[in-house]
Write a protein that holds these residues in place. Sequence first.
Motif, PDB file in Angstrom:
ATOM      1  N   PRO A  77       0.818  -1.221   0.000  1.00  0.00           N
ATOM      2  CA  PRO A  77       0.000   0.000   0.000  1.00  0.00           C
ATOM      3  C   PRO A  77       0.849   1.267   0.000  1.00  0.00           C
ATOM      4  CG  PRO A  77      -0.012  -1.015   2.161  1.00  0.00           C
ATOM      5  CD  PRO A  77       0.714  -1.960   1.240  1.00  0.00           C
ATOM      6  N   TRP A  78       0.276   2.336  -0.532  1.00  0.00           N
ATOM      7  CA  TRP A  78       0.948   3.632  -0.560  1.00  0.00           C
ATOM      8  C   TRP A  78       1.041   4.198   0.844  1.00  0.00           C
ATOM      9  CZ3 TRP A  78      -0.722   8.532   0.910  1.00  0.00           C
ATOM     10  CH2 TRP A  78       0.104   9.599   0.522  1.00  0.00           C
ATOM     11  N   SER A  79       2.147   4.880   1.119  1.00  0.00           N
ATOM     12  CA  SER A  79       2.249   5.659   2.361  1.00  0.00           C
ATOM     13  C   SER A  79       2.991   6.954   2.046  1.00  0.00           C
ATOM     14  CB  SER A  79       2.964   4.879   3.465  1.00  0.00           C
ATOM     15  OG  SER A  79       4.360   4.950   3.323  1.00  0.00           O
ATOM     16  N   ARG A  80       2.570   8.010   2.700  1.00  0.00           N
ATOM     17  CA  ARG A  80       3.201   9.319   2.501  1.00  0.00           C
ATOM     18  C   ARG A  80       4.673   9.261   2.892  1.00  0.00           C
ATOM     19  NH1 ARG A  80      -0.303  12.261   4.995  1.00  0.00           N
ATOM     20  NH2 ARG A  80      -1.359  12.866   3.095  1.00  0.00           N
ATOM     21  N   ALA A  81       4.987   8.598   4.004  1.00  0.00           N
ATOM     22  CA  ALA A  81       6.376   8.525   4.479  1.00  0.00           C
ATOM     23  C   ALA A  81       7.274   7.818   3.469  1.00  0.00           C
ATOM     24  CB  ALA A  81       6.434   7.815   5.832  1.00  0.00           C
ATOM     25  N   ALA A  82       6.807   6.699   2.903  1.00  0.00           N
ATOM     26  CA  ALA A  82       7.609   5.973   1.912  1.00  0.00           C
ATOM     27  C   ALA A  82       7.771   6.808   0.644  1.00  0.00           C
ATOM     28  CB  ALA A  82       6.964   4.628   1.580  1.00  0.00           C
ATOM     29  N   ALA A  87      11.211   9.890  -2.854  1.00  0.00           N
ATOM     30  CA  ALA A  87      11.433  11.137  -3.596  1.00  0.00           C
ATOM     31  C   ALA A  87      12.818  11.703  -3.313  1.00  0.00           C
ATOM     32  CB  ALA A  87      10.351  12.153  -3.254  1.00  0.00           C
ATOM     33  N   GLN A  88      13.316  11.502  -2.107  1.00  0.00           N
ATOM     34  CA  GLN A  88      14.674  11.933  -1.773  1.00  0.00           C
ATOM     35  C   GLN A  88      15.693  11.178  -2.631  1.00  0.00           C
ATOM     36  OE1 GLN A  88      15.766  14.279   0.497  1.00  0.00           O
ATOM     37  NE2 GLN A  88      13.643  14.864   0.833  1.00  0.00           N
ATOM     38  N   ARG A  89      15.421   9.919  -2.921  1.00  0.00           N
ATOM     39  CA  ARG A  89      16.329   9.094  -3.727  1.00  0.00           C
ATOM     40  C   ARG A  89      16.315   9.478  -5.200  1.00  0.00           C
ATOM     41  NH1 ARG A  89      15.261   2.837  -2.004  1.00  0.00           N
ATOM     42  NH2 ARG A  89      15.749   3.029   0.203  1.00  0.00           N
ATOM     43  N   HIS A  90      15.118   9.548  -5.760  1.00  0.00           N
ATOM     44  CA  HIS A  90      15.043   9.765  -7.215  1.00  0.00           C
ATOM     45  C   HIS A  90      15.003  11.231  -7.605  1.00  0.00           C
ATOM     46  CE1 HIS A  90      10.733  10.542  -6.963  1.00  0.00           C
ATOM     47  NE2 HIS A  90      10.541   9.360  -6.388  1.00  0.00           N
ATOM     48  N   ALA A 103      11.051  -5.134 -10.516  1.00  0.00           N
ATOM     49  CA  ALA A 103      10.475  -5.080  -9.170  1.00  0.00           C
ATOM     50  C   ALA A 103      11.572  -5.298  -8.135  1.00  0.00           C
ATOM     51  CB  ALA A 103       9.387  -6.141  -9.029  1.00  0.00           C
ATOM     52  N   PRO A 104      11.478  -4.627  -7.005  1.00  0.00           N
ATOM     53  CA  PRO A 104      12.492  -4.815  -5.954  1.00  0.00           C
ATOM     54  C   PRO A 104      12.515  -6.252  -5.448  1.00  0.00           C
ATOM     55  CG  PRO A 104      11.115  -2.915  -5.480  1.00  0.00           C
ATOM     56  CD  PRO A 104      10.488  -3.625  -6.635  1.00  0.00           C
ATOM     57  N   VAL A 110      10.284   1.704   0.915  1.00  0.00           N
ATOM     58  CA  VAL A 110      10.845   2.805   0.124  1.00  0.00           C
ATOM     59  C   VAL A 110      11.307   2.297  -1.238  1.00  0.00           C
ATOM     60  CG1 VAL A 110      12.592   4.629   0.033  1.00  0.00           C
ATOM     61  CG2 VAL A 110      11.455   4.088   2.207  1.00  0.00           C
ATOM     62  N   ASP A 111      11.926   1.109  -1.275  1.00  0.00           N
ATOM     63  CA  ASP A 111      12.304   0.506  -2.560  1.00  0.00           C
ATOM     64  C   ASP A 111      11.074   0.328  -3.442  1.00  0.00           C
ATOM     65  OD1 ASP A 111      14.961   0.331  -1.801  1.00  0.00           O
ATOM     66  OD2 ASP A 111      14.888  -1.831  -1.368  1.00  0.00           O
ATOM     67  N   TRP A 112       9.983  -0.146  -2.859  1.00  0.00           N
ATOM     68  CA  TRP A 112       8.758  -0.354  -3.634  1.00  0.00           C
ATOM     69  C   TRP A 112       8.151   0.968  -4.096  1.00  0.00           C
ATOM     70  CZ3 TRP A 112       6.717  -4.439  -5.986  1.00  0.00           C
ATOM     71  CH2 TRP A 112       7.268  -5.683  -5.683  1.00  0.00           C
ATOM     72  N   GLU A 113       8.206   1.970  -3.253  1.00  0.00           N
ATOM     73  CA  GLU A 113       7.642   3.272  -3.647  1.00  0.00           C
ATOM     74  C   GLU A 113       8.442   3.871  -4.792  1.00  0.00           C
ATOM     75  OE1 GLU A 113       4.556   5.401  -3.732  1.00  0.00           O
ATOM     76  OE2 GLU A 113       4.741   3.971  -2.090  1.00  0.00           O
ATOM     77  N   GLU A 114       9.755   3.737  -4.720  1.00  0.00           N
ATOM     78  CA  GLU A 114      10.595   4.223  -5.817  1.00  0.00           C
ATOM     79  C   GLU A 114      10.307   3.432  -7.091  1.00  0.00           C
ATOM     80  OE1 GLU A 114      15.207   5.327  -6.901  1.00  0.00           O
ATOM     81  OE2 GLU A 114      14.763   4.470  -4.955  1.00  0.00           O
ATOM     82  N   PHE A 115      10.132   2.135  -6.970  1.00  0.00           N
ATOM     83  CA  PHE A 115       9.776   1.291  -8.116  1.00  0.00           C
ATOM     84  C   PHE A 115       8.477   1.777  -8.760  1.00  0.00           C
ATOM     85  CE2 PHE A 115       6.889  -2.251  -9.250  1.00  0.00           C
ATOM     86  CZ  PHE A 115       7.487  -2.663 -10.430  1.00  0.00           C
ATOM     87  N   TYR A 116       7.451   2.016  -7.949  1.00  0.00           N
ATOM     88  CA  TYR A 116       6.166   2.462  -8.502  1.00  0.00           C
ATOM     89  C   TYR A 116       6.290   3.828  -9.172  1.00  0.00           C
ATOM     90  CZ  TYR A 116       3.711  -1.452  -6.411  1.00  0.00           C
ATOM     91  OH  TYR A 116       3.272  -2.694  -6.092  1.00  0.00           O
ATOM     92  N   TYR A 117       7.075   4.712  -8.577  1.00  0.00           N
ATOM     93  CA  TYR A 117       7.288   6.026  -9.188  1.00  0.00           C
ATOM     94  C   TYR A 117       7.982   5.892 -10.546  1.00  0.00           C
ATOM     95  CZ  TYR A 117       9.127  10.612 -10.239  1.00  0.00           C
ATOM     96  OH  TYR A 117       9.436  11.782 -10.890  1.00  0.00           O
ATOM     97  N   ARG A 118       9.058   5.133 -10.591  1.00  0.00           N
ATOM     98  CA  ARG A 118       9.807   4.980 -11.843  1.00  0.00           C
ATOM     99  C   ARG A 118       8.981   4.242 -12.901  1.00  0.00           C
ATOM    100  NH1 ARG A 118      15.120   6.455 -11.643  1.00  0.00           N
ATOM    101  NH2 ARG A 118      15.923   6.919  -9.582  1.00  0.00           N
ATOM    102  N   GLN A 119       8.235   3.230 -12.477  1.00  0.00           N
ATOM    103  CA  GLN A 119       7.383   2.491 -13.409  1.00  0.00           C
ATOM    104  C   GLN A 119       6.299   3.402 -13.990  1.00  0.00           C
ATOM    105  OE1 GLN A 119       4.440  -0.263 -11.822  1.00  0.00           O
ATOM    106  NE2 GLN A 119       5.191  -1.818 -13.264  1.00  0.00           N
TER     107      GLN A 119
END
Length: 170
Positions: A77-82, A87-90, A103-104, A110-119
């Motif tokens: 699930p999405w979380s604001r903190a993740a 966002a700090q990473r990418h 996929a991570p 955080v790895d998953w959130e970055e994955f979803y953003y990049r995807q």
Amino acid sequence: MDTPLSYLPGRPLRIRCENGYVALTVVQPFLPFTTSQVLLTRLEEATPIIPLPVGSYVVAKVYDTRYIHHRTVFGKPWSRAAEEAAAQRHCGVSKPGLQMPPAPETDDVVDWEEFYYRQSTAMFWNEVQAYDRLQVMQDLSIPRLYATGSVEVADAAEPRAITSPVLLMQ
């Protein structure tokens, strides 16, 4: 999936484009949402960005990472903190040619959130490039792409670390 509050009929949707803003109102979401959220919207203000009269219908295809259907499949699930940590990473990298990430292999949120953003960003740019290549067919065989932009989140109760890209089309 229930329709998220921000995409319910009657909700305003403000899109920031390269040359200004487009003010829309959600008329109807097309469910279920999969990798993007497709909305029938109504144009609320005259703008040179979309050469249509006020009240015209425009399809908004939003790439909002919160509602990607894979999240339920993978239990991520999405979380604001993740989202903020990812966002700090990418650093908001969003450009044509961005590769679809694998996929991570970890359970790190955080790895998953970055994955979803990049995807999501890669899918957005792939679609923009397809419309560019098929420009001569727009209005004939495929809908016209009026503009691209990002959803402006005006709700202080729902701050985001990223902006969701959007296609505005016929």
